[in-house]
Design a protein around this motif. Sequence first.
Motif, PDB file in Angstrom:
ATOM      1  N   UNK A 187      79.398  55.252  23.757  1.00 46.77           N
ATOM      2  CA  UNK A 187      79.497  55.032  25.202  1.00 46.77           C
ATOM      3  C   UNK A 187      80.668  54.120  25.521  1.00 46.77           C
ATOM      4  N   UNK A 188      80.986  53.227  24.598  1.00 44.05           N
ATOM      5  CA  UNK A 188      82.041  52.242  24.785  1.00 44.05           C
ATOM      6  C   UNK A 188      81.722  51.023  23.940  1.00 44.05           C
ATOM      7  N   UNK A 189      82.632  50.053  23.917  1.00 40.19           N
ATOM      8  CA  UNK A 189      82.383  48.805  23.189  1.00 40.19           C
ATOM      9  C   UNK A 189      82.494  47.649  24.162  1.00 40.19           C
ATOM     10  N   UNK A 266      89.190  55.338  29.461  1.00 43.74           N
ATOM     11  CA  UNK A 266      89.925  56.587  29.260  1.00 43.74           C
ATOM     12  C   UNK A 266      90.126  56.780  27.759  1.00 43.74           C
ATOM     13  N   UNK A 267      89.030  57.085  27.083  1.00 43.14           N
ATOM     14  CA  UNK A 267      89.028  57.170  25.624  1.00 43.14           C
ATOM     15  C   UNK A 267      89.794  58.398  25.134  1.00 43.14           C
ATOM     16  N   UNK A 336      78.406  61.101  26.746  1.00 46.59           N
ATOM     17  CA  UNK A 336      79.371  60.246  26.057  1.00 46.59           C
ATOM     18  C   UNK A 336      80.043  60.944  24.878  1.00 46.59           C
ATOM     19  N   UNK A 337      79.493  62.068  24.454  1.00 49.22           N
ATOM     20  CA  UNK A 337      80.125  62.840  23.386  1.00 49.22           C
ATOM     21  C   UNK A 337      81.466  63.398  23.843  1.00 49.22           C
ATOM     22  N   UNK A 338      81.539  63.761  25.122  1.00 44.14           N
ATOM     23  CA  UNK A 338      82.725  64.445  25.651  1.00 44.14           C
ATOM     24  C   UNK A 338      83.501  63.635  26.682  1.00 44.14           C
ATOM     25  N   UNK A 339      82.830  62.696  27.356  1.00 44.16           N
ATOM     26  CA  UNK A 339      83.454  62.045  28.505  1.00 44.16           C
ATOM     27  C   UNK A 339      83.519  60.528  28.345  1.00 44.16           C
ATOM     28  N   UNK A 340      84.577  59.944  28.898  1.00 45.50           N
ATOM     29  CA  UNK A 340      84.755  58.493  28.889  1.00 45.50           C
ATOM     30  C   UNK A 340      83.812  57.834  29.885  1.00 45.50           C
ATOM     31  N   UNK A 341      83.779  56.507  29.842  1.00 51.12           N
ATOM     32  CA  UNK A 341      82.918  55.718  30.725  1.00 51.12           C
ATOM     33  C   UNK A 341      83.801  54.854  31.621  1.00 51.12           C
ATOM     34  N   UNK A 342      84.195  55.368  32.801  1.00 49.74           N
ATOM     35  CA  UNK A 342      85.076  54.616  33.695  1.00 49.74           C
ATOM     36  C   UNK A 342      84.470  53.278  34.089  1.00 49.74           C
TER      37      UNK A 342
END
Length: 394
Positions: A187-189, A266-267, A336-342
């Motif tokens: 999901x992010x760090x 924007x991973x 979260x597998x495909x999309x970033x977390x703005x």
Amino acid sequence: MPTLAKKEECTGCSACTNICPKKCLQMEIDKEGFLYPFLKNTEACVECGMCGMVCPVHGNLEIQNVETQAYAAYTKDSDIRKSSSSGGIFSELGLQVLNQGGAVYGAAYGTNYHVEHICIENVDDLERLRGAKYAQCRLNDSFSTVKERLNSGQQVLFSGTPCQVAGLKAFLQKNYPNLLTVDFVCHGVSSPAAWNNYVRYRANLDNEGTLPVKINLRSKDTGWSRYQYSNKYQYADGKTYSARSGTDLYMKLFVGDYINRMSCADCHFKGYNRVSDITLGDFWGIWDVAPEMDDDKGTSLVLLHSERGKIEFDKLSGRIQNKKVTLEQASASNPSLLHSSPAKPEREDVLQAVLNGDMELASGMIQTVGTKVKFGQRVLDKVKGMVRILGWRR
């Protein structure tokens, strides 16, 4: 001068600092608590360009031309499964490597619950690598020691975020048959400083400032299916703090994208096809996709990206239960597998409140945001309703 990634793109993977032949680059903590590369000695830099060349953000890595396969899976070992975040597949892969005399790298809690990458060679230490740690992991010299072990012929399993695995692959500059790489649905760090402040905040509330003896952010005491896990903090005197998924303040900050690294907005490392051999995660939605694979004890999502990954997964056949699924089924409840977390527009202010130790202020700020979102949605729903009514009248 070094050609490094822009700050808003830098993942902090440390490939650049590890590759620098003159060691003139080092990772330093910024005001948000994240590590970024810094040129500490401009005179020592020979402008070799290695740091820019190995930066995974620059997109120099090739993805293997193998069709990714997806599975739902879980270990048959009930003890491993209970102490794992999802289905225990990471532990099974780790056991496989350790039993061959190999080494396993992964995230563990260090002093005062700082999250850091460690290397283990003993099966008894595998427990330290289980479970989710929702803060960016300090890699230290992991890349360099991985390379040393690989060059000596030792089997190595390296697990990390997708950007960390990409960073390692770029740093190594060649494929090693004795390396197995595992990333996860990320999901992010979040800010390590924010995490450590929250741990101290919890200790002050729960135990007069004394830190917990154990933290499990993915406790299955309350179940797993349909996101029913809990965050659990245990203290030496028997006191505990436990909160269901979605109710704990730290998890609201993390999942709500208020305290995550800028690059996570924007991973560059999302998607079905990756440079890792295997991607693991919770198989959220398995209760709809394959109900027979959901007994409320945790089910892993497994994506196999390479021949090495498929071979290692096949070796587990006698120890796991698994079912093949489509990629669409795998991603349906795993955005979260495909999309970033703005990041939220309020990220900077909320994160600053957390870094200042003012958790009540941060809580109030995100509650206000939530109220505005709900109000805006109600207004939007009313407008849509009026449009439908006017359309019918025509």
